[in-house]
Design a protein around this motif. Structure first.
Motif, PDB file in Angstrom:
ATOM      1  N   UNK A 164    -104.024  74.173  22.421  1.00  0.00           N
ATOM      2  CA  UNK A 164    -105.013  73.963  21.369  1.00  0.00           C
ATOM      3  C   UNK A 164    -104.955  72.513  20.892  1.00  0.00           C
ATOM      4  N   UNK A 165    -106.119  71.907  20.731  1.00  0.00           N
ATOM      5  CA  UNK A 165    -106.206  70.526  20.239  1.00  0.00           C
ATOM      6  C   UNK A 165    -107.544  70.419  19.507  1.00  0.00           C
ATOM      7  N   UNK A 166    -107.526  70.759  18.221  1.00  0.00           N
ATOM      8  CA  UNK A 166    -108.763  70.832  17.457  1.00  0.00           C
ATOM      9  C   UNK A 166    -109.460  69.478  17.365  1.00  0.00           C
ATOM     10  N   UNK A 167    -110.784  69.505  17.319  1.00  0.00           N
ATOM     11  CA  UNK A 167    -111.570  68.273  17.267  1.00  0.00           C
ATOM     12  C   UNK A 167    -111.257  67.426  16.043  1.00  0.00           C
ATOM     13  N   UNK A 168    -110.816  68.060  14.969  1.00  0.00           N
ATOM     14  CA  UNK A 168    -110.544  67.313  13.736  1.00  0.00           C
ATOM     15  C   UNK A 168    -109.229  66.541  13.779  1.00  0.00           C
ATOM     16  N   UNK A 169    -108.392  66.820  14.780  1.00  0.00           N
ATOM     17  CA  UNK A 169    -107.111  66.126  14.891  1.00  0.00           C
ATOM     18  C   UNK A 169    -107.349  64.691  15.339  1.00  0.00           C
ATOM     19  N   UNK A 199     -98.535  49.012  32.366  1.00  0.00           N
ATOM     20  CA  UNK A 199     -98.683  50.194  33.224  1.00  0.00           C
ATOM     21  C   UNK A 199     -98.606  51.499  32.425  1.00  0.00           C
ATOM     22  N   UNK A 200     -98.578  51.419  31.107  1.00  0.00           N
ATOM     23  CA  UNK A 200     -98.518  52.636  30.292  1.00  0.00           C
ATOM     24  C   UNK A 200     -99.845  53.387  30.399  1.00  0.00           C
ATOM     25  N   UNK A 201     -99.743  54.667  30.714  1.00  0.00           N
ATOM     26  CA  UNK A 201    -100.925  55.532  30.779  1.00  0.00           C
ATOM     27  C   UNK A 201    -101.063  56.276  29.450  1.00  0.00           C
ATOM     28  N   UNK A 202    -102.214  56.163  28.829  1.00  0.00           N
ATOM     29  CA  UNK A 202    -102.496  56.881  27.583  1.00  0.00           C
ATOM     30  C   UNK A 202    -103.596  57.890  27.859  1.00  0.00           C
ATOM     31  N   UNK A 203    -103.343  59.148  27.503  1.00  0.00           N
ATOM     32  CA  UNK A 203    -104.299  60.204  27.826  1.00  0.00           C
ATOM     33  C   UNK A 203    -104.386  61.205  26.675  1.00  0.00           C
ATOM     34  N   UNK A 204    -105.588  61.453  26.226  1.00  0.00           N
ATOM     35  CA  UNK A 204    -105.828  62.457  25.197  1.00  0.00           C
ATOM     36  C   UNK A 204    -106.039  63.819  25.838  1.00  0.00           C
ATOM     37  N   UNK A 205    -105.090  64.719  25.659  1.00  0.00           N
ATOM     38  CA  UNK A 205    -105.163  66.022  26.313  1.00  0.00           C
ATOM     39  C   UNK A 205    -106.247  66.896  25.696  1.00  0.00           C
ATOM     40  N   UNK A 206    -106.828  67.730  26.528  1.00  0.00           N
ATOM     41  CA  UNK A 206    -107.838  68.691  26.104  1.00  0.00           C
ATOM     42  C   UNK A 206    -107.319  70.100  26.394  1.00  0.00           C
ATOM     43  N   UNK A 207    -107.871  71.064  25.726  1.00  0.00           N
ATOM     44  CA  UNK A 207    -107.434  72.444  25.916  1.00  0.00           C
ATOM     45  C   UNK A 207    -107.549  72.827  27.399  1.00  0.00           C
ATOM     46  N   UNK A 208    -106.474  73.354  27.930  1.00  0.00           N
ATOM     47  CA  UNK A 208    -106.442  73.738  29.338  1.00  0.00           C
ATOM     48  C   UNK A 208    -105.778  72.712  30.234  1.00  0.00           C
ATOM     49  N   UNK A 209    -105.636  71.460  29.765  1.00  0.00           N
ATOM     50  CA  UNK A 209    -104.970  70.435  30.563  1.00  0.00           C
ATOM     51  C   UNK A 209    -103.496  70.778  30.754  1.00  0.00           C
ATOM     52  N   UNK A 210    -102.988  70.470  31.943  1.00  0.00           N
ATOM     53  CA  UNK A 210    -101.569  70.661  32.243  1.00  0.00           C
ATOM     54  C   UNK A 210    -101.037  69.381  32.872  1.00  0.00           C
ATOM     55  N   UNK A 211    -100.105  68.747  32.204  1.00  0.00           N
ATOM     56  CA  UNK A 211     -99.490  67.524  32.725  1.00  0.00           C
ATOM     57  C   UNK A 211     -98.125  67.886  33.316  1.00  0.00           C
TER      58      UNK A 211
END
Length: 230
Positions: free
Chosen positions: A52-57, A159-171
């Motif tokens: 879960x990653x609510x839009x308001x976060x 080389x730092x990777x920055x990624x905003x996870x979304x619901x369902x993403x698996x890293x």
């Protein structure tokens, strides 16, 4: 019983909580680090699943960096500091008694592990879990000079990777090699909930080697950070 194909998954939840026992369960930023370095054998692969990653976060993006790459560049640019950090041991510890299951683990090991050919075969980086140095007095100043330069190289890496996870993403990443962290976030009455688990590096290496021998070119998986070149 073939241990090569037995995988036991123990999950853990990463979300803000009152009176947290770990900084991961807050909303503050986490600098790039390796998990559980205060153990004799930290876990190999880490999986983080966004439930879960609510839009308001606001904020909370995940960050990743290949420390093998950084350290090899560091060897070229700062050979003396590289040698210092591969010989003088840091102290990694977790001593926490004010919790349901008290912890007291202390290990000494260098940040950079080399084999007999001076090849990098292991890395340890976890600033929040570093304790006082337990070394000769003459080693202290040179250690901290080298430590500061490597910390700068990590923080300022392009080389730092920055990624905003979304619901369902698996890293999925190699905890021995890839540093991970996150940006600070504000919940704004929302929820940010990741679920993680660890897999031993031996299970991973075993499966990769079997598949390489059966359907690939037979080459061994290297650079996995398990303190062995092969």
């Amino acid at each position: 019983m073939d241990l090569c194909f037995i995988v036991i998954l123990l999950t853990f939840d990463v979300k803000s909580a009152p009176n947290p026992v770990n900084i991961a369960y807050t909303s503050v930023a986490l600098s790039l680090h390796t998990d559980l370095v205060y153990m004799e054998s930290p876990p190999g692969l880490q999986l983080l699943h966004c439930l879960r990653f609510d839009d308001c976060v606001e904020g909370g993006e995940s960050t990743y960096l290949d420390l093998f790459h950084v350290v090899e560049e560091f060897r070229k640019s700062h050979p003396r500091y590289f040698q210092i950090l591969s010989t003088i041991p840091a102290t990694f510890h977790k001593c926490h008694y004010d919790r349901e299951n008290p912890y007291h683990l202390v290990y000494q090991k260098p940040h950079i592990i080399l084999n007999h050919r001076k090849q990098v075969v292991g890395l340890n980086w976890a600033p929040p879990f570093e304790g006082p140095l337990l070394v000769e007095e003459d080693d202290v100043l040179m250690y901290y000079e080298a430590y500061e330069e490597l910390a700068k190289a990590i923080k300022n890496s392009d080389k730092i990777l920055t990624y905003g996870m979304k619901v369902g993403d698996l890293m999925i990443f190699n905890n021995h090699r890839v540093l991970h962290g996150r940006n600070e976030f504000k919940l704004n009455d929302g929820i940010r909930h990741l679920q993680g688990c660890y897999i031993g590096i031996d299970d991973f290496k075993c499966k990769v080697q079997v598949l390489s021998n059966q359907v690939g070119d037979g080459q061994p998986p290297k650079h996995v950070g398990n303190q062995s070149w092969l």
